[in-house]
Structure formats: C-alpha cells, structure tokens
Design an enzyme around this catalytic site. Structure first.
Site, PDB file in Angstrom:
ATOM      1  N   THR A  25       0.482   2.751   4.758  1.00 36.30           N
ATOM      2  CA  THR A  25      -1.026   3.191   4.447  1.00 36.30           C
ATOM      3  C   THR A  25      -1.599   2.525   3.526  1.00 36.30           C
ATOM      4  O   THR A  25      -0.962   2.267   2.363  1.00 36.30           O
ATOM      5  CB  THR A  25      -1.150   4.579   4.179  1.00 36.30           C
ATOM      6  OG1 THR A  25      -0.700   5.490   5.298  1.00 36.30           O
ATOM      7  CG2 THR A  25      -2.408   4.883   4.051  1.00 36.30           C
ATOM      8  N   HIS A 175       4.525   8.409  14.941  1.00 33.53           N
ATOM      9  CA  HIS A 175       5.185   8.844  13.696  1.00 33.53           C
ATOM     10  C   HIS A 175       5.782  10.348  13.530  1.00 33.53           C
ATOM     11  O   HIS A 175       4.824  11.224  13.608  1.00 33.53           O
ATOM     12  CB  HIS A 175       4.023   8.835  12.534  1.00 33.53           C
ATOM     13  CG  HIS A 175       4.222   8.787  11.071  1.00 33.53           C
ATOM     14  ND1 HIS A 175       5.695   9.242  10.807  1.00 33.53           N
ATOM     15  CD2 HIS A 175       3.605   8.433  10.189  1.00 33.53           C
ATOM     16  CE1 HIS A 175       5.793   8.940   9.422  1.00 33.53           C
ATOM     17  NE2 HIS A 175       4.252   8.439   8.958  1.00 33.53           N
ATOM     18  N   ASN A 178       8.126  12.086   7.556  1.00 29.38           N
ATOM     19  CA  ASN A 178       7.229  12.292   6.568  1.00 29.38           C
ATOM     20  C   ASN A 178       6.497  13.325   6.101  1.00 29.38           C
ATOM     21  O   ASN A 178       5.437  13.417   5.593  1.00 29.38           O
ATOM     22  CB  ASN A 178       6.346  10.747   6.322  1.00 29.38           C
ATOM     23  CG  ASN A 178       7.439   9.743   5.835  1.00 29.38           C
ATOM     24  OD1 ASN A 178       8.646   9.875   6.090  1.00 29.38           O
ATOM     25  ND2 ASN A 178       6.609   8.614   5.603  1.00 29.38           N
ATOM     26  N   TYR A 180       4.432  14.854   8.468  1.00 33.14           N
ATOM     27  CA  TYR A 180       3.152  14.774   9.383  1.00 33.14           C
ATOM     28  C   TYR A 180       3.436  15.812  10.635  1.00 33.14           C
ATOM     29  O   TYR A 180       4.222  16.302  10.699  1.00 33.14           O
ATOM     30  CB  TYR A 180       2.797  13.528   9.470  1.00 33.14           C
ATOM     31  CG  TYR A 180       2.415  12.655   8.162  1.00 33.14           C
ATOM     32  CD1 TYR A 180       1.445  13.265   7.333  1.00 33.14           C
ATOM     33  CD2 TYR A 180       3.293  11.644   8.022  1.00 33.14           C
ATOM     34  CE1 TYR A 180       1.196  12.545   6.092  1.00 33.14           C
ATOM     35  CE2 TYR A 180       2.953  10.932   6.734  1.00 33.14           C
ATOM     36  CZ  TYR A 180       2.072  11.619   5.975  1.00 33.14           C
ATOM     37  OH  TYR A 180       1.798  10.905   4.718  1.00 33.14           O
ATOM     38  N   ASN A 235       6.067  15.976   1.634  1.00 33.97           N
ATOM     39  CA  ASN A 235       5.078  17.038   2.107  1.00 33.97           C
ATOM     40  C   ASN A 235       5.517  18.403   2.276  1.00 33.97           C
ATOM     41  O   ASN A 235       4.885  18.987   3.269  1.00 33.97           O
ATOM     42  CB  ASN A 235       4.455  16.179   3.373  1.00 33.97           C
ATOM     43  CG  ASN A 235       3.382  14.934   2.743  1.00 33.97           C
ATOM     44  OD1 ASN A 235       2.837  15.152   1.638  1.00 33.97           O
ATOM     45  ND2 ASN A 235       3.476  14.148   3.767  1.00 33.97           N
TER      46      ASN A 235
END
Length: 361
Positions: A25, A175, A178, A180, A235
C-alpha cells in the site's frame, strides 16, 4: 545460474525471473475518483524488471476501501488510470497482476467518499486503530454482511477482476491475508456466524473459495491467484483450527486450478512446508523475517525447492532495479520508511538505479 534468475511461470504468463514485487500500500491515488495517477505509472514501470509485479491492494468496491487514497477497480476512471499503469509496465517488458483487497472491518467511516460503515462477517470490532484523514482513530464495529450482501460482495470481486483485465492486467491476486475481509471469514474471532458462512472450518473457507471460483470463472483460472497468511495475527486475527481450515481451503483451491498461491509467512513458517505439499500449483513465498526483511539470503528458498518464486517488499521500494542488484550482489539501497504512505515523488519514484538514473514517464 541460480534458479532465481531463470524463467518462471504463473498461469499463462512466462516470467523472466523468479523475483516478485510484493503488494504494498502506498496511498497515492489522490483525487475524488481514487484512480491511479501518472506518478503511479512511473513507479510501477521503474520496477518492471521484476519477474512479476503485484500491485498495492485495490478495492473491488467503494465499501471495500480501508485506508485513505487507495485505488479502486470499480469505476471507469479507475480502469482508465490502471490502463496507464499496465501500458507503462508492459512497455518495459514487465508482467503485472492487480491485487484485489476488500478490507472488511479494517476501515473507518471517515475514509469513505460517501456515507458508509465498514462491513464484516460478524459485528466484531477489531482491536487497534487505523489512520484516517483526521489522524489515528479506533476501529469501529462493522456491520454484519447479510447472506445477500455476501453474494453481492463475491460478484464485486468478479466484476473488479473483469475490470482488471479490461485495464490490461495479466491477472488478479485475491488478498486473503493480513486480517482483511477474506481472512476475516477464515478466522475464528472475526467470524462468529452460525450459518453456512461460519461455525466450522468448511463454512469459514466458503467465502474465500467462492470468491476464487467467481473470479476464475470471470477471467480464467490461469489468471487468478490468492494470497494467504496462516497464523498471522495482524489486524486482530485468531485462527484456532489453523491446519484444518487451510487444508480444506487448499483442497478447494486445487479444484479451481489457480495461477499461483502466495504465502506470507508469519508465526508458523513450519506450516509452509505442509502448504507446499498440499498445493498443486506454483507457490510464491514471502518468508518470515522477524525483526528484519526479505533479503538476498532468501533466494536460497528457490534453489532448495521451498518455493517457485520469492516476493520482496521493502527492498523494491528503494531499489527499482532489484533483480539486477540481486544478480550482481551489489549494495542495496535502504528505503526511507517515513515516506512510504502518501506524499509526493520523494521516497516513491526518486530512487536511482545502479546506473544512477531515475526514469520518469
């Protein structure tokens, strides 16, 4: 010659080497459309000597956005912006996949361009904070996706994949890592559903498999890939039944026949060997490097057969010609981590090559 610098293959694409630019990102899709800019085209084209470039996380829908100024693939302006990027990369002989990233509960209302609430498999707030235009703020409780909304989200991924091909991408990486949205469905603390989308490893794997299947049907299985990060707590993710969940997931992915599996190691690097044996296709490895980063020493993973390709993150920020530097064993430039997110061309497209040049479109 080391295996790293011999041609590789993912899906229908032959690659000039086995060095992959990892998705990172950068938050530089400025403007109301959140479309890629000419500066982004320069950034990716500068790094086209990678065997494969995987873009920064790109939202498949407006509600899929997590962070400020991240690009999308769900509007005409965004498709046009990405076409500028892919044309620039292809002109330099590169291969580029778009990473589709729906952040799910890892978002904040202040980061959307319209009134939105982050969504997730269950109304469970992640611990921690997120950067917003107003500074760091606590995560909020996401709105639980209904069954109908889950089906729509799967269609959003497939539509964004078709948009990626229209924009000139060579393929798409989903994705699933991580913390998400795809990873949230796989987890045991973010996904507390009791319907067919949760409550067991099979059901928690369903969302990832249906997204992969829908994308493969839309653009071809040999242009579809996925990234996973088993045991990664980033996260606020927990995975209590790790082995059963991921073996079930890989069984389903093998039936789809993906272009590649991209594994980001974290706290369970020993599990990668099981994944390597369980997956039928090409494996890209982003190895675990506690307190450090992926470096030249990790090229041995390809020679040893632990992976087909190795992905590099931070070193690609500051070394646009990283494959040449790795091949020659020359000094590697260090990135300025204070300029990773947002900002102008400094710390983005001003890193010189070995020859001392800085190319711009």
């Amino acid at each position: 010659m080391r295996a790293t610098f011999t041609p590789g293959r993912v899906g229908r694409q032959e690659l000039k080497n086995r060095i992959v630019m990892s998705p990172m990102t950068r938050s530089r899709a400025f403007g109301p459309e959140l479309a890629p800019t000419d500066m982004m085209a320069t950034y990716y084209a500068q790094r086209a000597s990678a065997g494969l470039i995987i873009t920064e996380g790109t939202q498949p829908s407006a509600v899929g956005q997590g962070y400020p100024n991240t690009p999308g693939l769900h509007t005409g302006a965004q498709i046009a912006g990405w076409r500028t990027v892919t044309d620039a990369v292809h002109a330099e002989g590169g291969v580029i996949y778009a990473q589709l990233m729906h952040t799910g509960r890892i978002g904040h209302p202040d980061n959307y361009r319209s009134a939105q609430q982050p969504v997730g498999p269950s109304p469970v707030k992640a611990e921690g904070q997120i950067f917003t235009q107003a500074g760091l703020q606590d995560f909020v409780v996401p709105r639980e996706l209904s069954a109908a909304e889950i089906s729509q989200t799967i269609r959003d991924f497939a539509d964004a994949a078709e948009n990626a091909i229209t924009a000139g991408f060579d393929g798409v990486e989903i994705h699933g890592a991580n913390g998400y949205l795809v990873h949230q469905f796989l987890s045991t603390n973010a996904n507390r559903r009791t319907d067919d989308w949760g409550s067991s490893p099979r059901n928690r794997s369903r969302f990832a498999l249906e997204v992969a299947s829908a994308v493969a049907e839309a653009i071809g299985n040999d242009r579809t890939a996925i990234r996973i990060s088993p045991a990664n707590p980033f996260n606020d993710i927990e995975e209590e039944d790790l082995a059963e969940t991921y073996h079930h997931l890989l069984d389903g992915l093998n039936g789809i026949g993906l272009s590649y599996l991209h594994v980001m190691e974290s706290r369970a690097p020993e599990f990668t060997r099981e994944l390597r044996q369980a997956f039928n296709g090409a494996l890209i490895l982003n190895p675990a490097t506690p307190g450090a980063r992926t470096g030249p020493e990790h090229l041995a993973l390809i020679d040893e057969g632990a992976a087909d390709l190795v992905s590099f993150g931070q070193l690609f920020l500051s070394n646009p010609d990283l494959p040449e530097r790795l091949a020659s064993g020359t000094e590697l430039a260090e990135p300025d981590m204070s300029k990773v997110y947002g900002g102008d061309e400094r710390g983005y497209i001003d890193y010189p090559t070995l020859a001392g040049s800085v190319s711009r479109l």
